[in-house]
Design a protein around this motif. Structure first.
Motif, PDB file in Angstrom:
ATOM      1  N   THR A   1      -6.820   5.234  -0.619  1.00 12.92           N
ATOM      2  CA  THR A   1      -5.640   4.347  -0.334  1.00 12.92           C
ATOM      3  C   THR A   1      -5.010   4.328  -1.961  1.00 12.92           C
ATOM      4  OG1 THR A   1      -7.119   3.233   0.874  1.00 12.92           O
ATOM      5  CG2 THR A   1      -5.078   2.136   0.194  1.00 12.92           C
TER       6      THR A   1
ATOM      7  N   ILE B   1       0.851  -1.055  -0.056  1.00 15.20           N
ATOM      8  CA  ILE B   1       0.032  -0.056   0.017  1.00 15.20           C
ATOM      9  C   ILE B   1       0.989   1.314   0.241  1.00 15.20           C
ATOM     10  CG2 ILE B   1      -1.707   1.304   1.501  1.00 15.20           C
ATOM     11  CD1 ILE B   1      -2.777  -1.280   2.284  1.00 15.20           C
TER      12      ILE B   1
ATOM     13  N   PHE C   1      -2.460   2.391  -4.453  1.00 15.01           N
ATOM     14  CA  PHE C   1      -1.976   0.960  -4.596  1.00 15.01           C
ATOM     15  C   PHE C   1      -0.960   1.262  -6.071  1.00 15.01           C
ATOM     16  CE2 PHE C   1      -6.045   0.216  -2.798  1.00 15.01           C
ATOM     17  CZ  PHE C   1      -5.714  -0.524  -1.535  1.00 15.01           C
TER      18      PHE C   1
END
Length: 114
Positions: A74, A51, A76
């Motif tokens: 988030t 992450i 990625f």
């Protein structure tokens, strides 16, 4: 290609918002990707972070929020990592279990390729 995931929640009890943020903090601090059944690298996959970044916040009060009162972003490295997060990440599963009964309806989830 990096993927930014934005998740918007309607937390039914305002008192539960900080607890949800705390659960996201656990994911940020301890996310792990199992490379095989015998090898786990904390926050690392193939020498790179699993992450890339994660933050969660209560948005500024605004009628255009449509009742969403917790936003998580988030980042990625790839959609494969997003798939792992959704299907295999133990910390994310713990968050989903914790959220049961605290979220009013399914969250809105958006994925943006950078």
């Amino acid at each position: 290609m990096p993927v930014q995931r934005i998740t918007c929640f309607r937390i039914t009890d305002e008192n539960d918002i900080q607890s949800m943020i705390d659960q996201y903090d656990v994911i940020r601090e301890t996310n792990q990707k199992r490379l095989s059944t015998n090898h786990v690298l904390s926050r690392v996959k193939d020498g790179k972070p699993y992450i890339l970044s994660l933050s969660s916040h209560k948005p500024v009060s605004d009628p255009r929020n449509s009742g969403f009162n917790l936003i998580s972003t988030t980042k990625f490295a790839s959609m494969d990592d997003v798939k792992y997060y959704d299907e295999s990440c133990e910390a994310h599963q713990k968050l989903k279990d914790f959220a049961k009964g605290k979220v009013g309806g399914p969250p809105m989830v958006l994925h943006l390729e950078e």
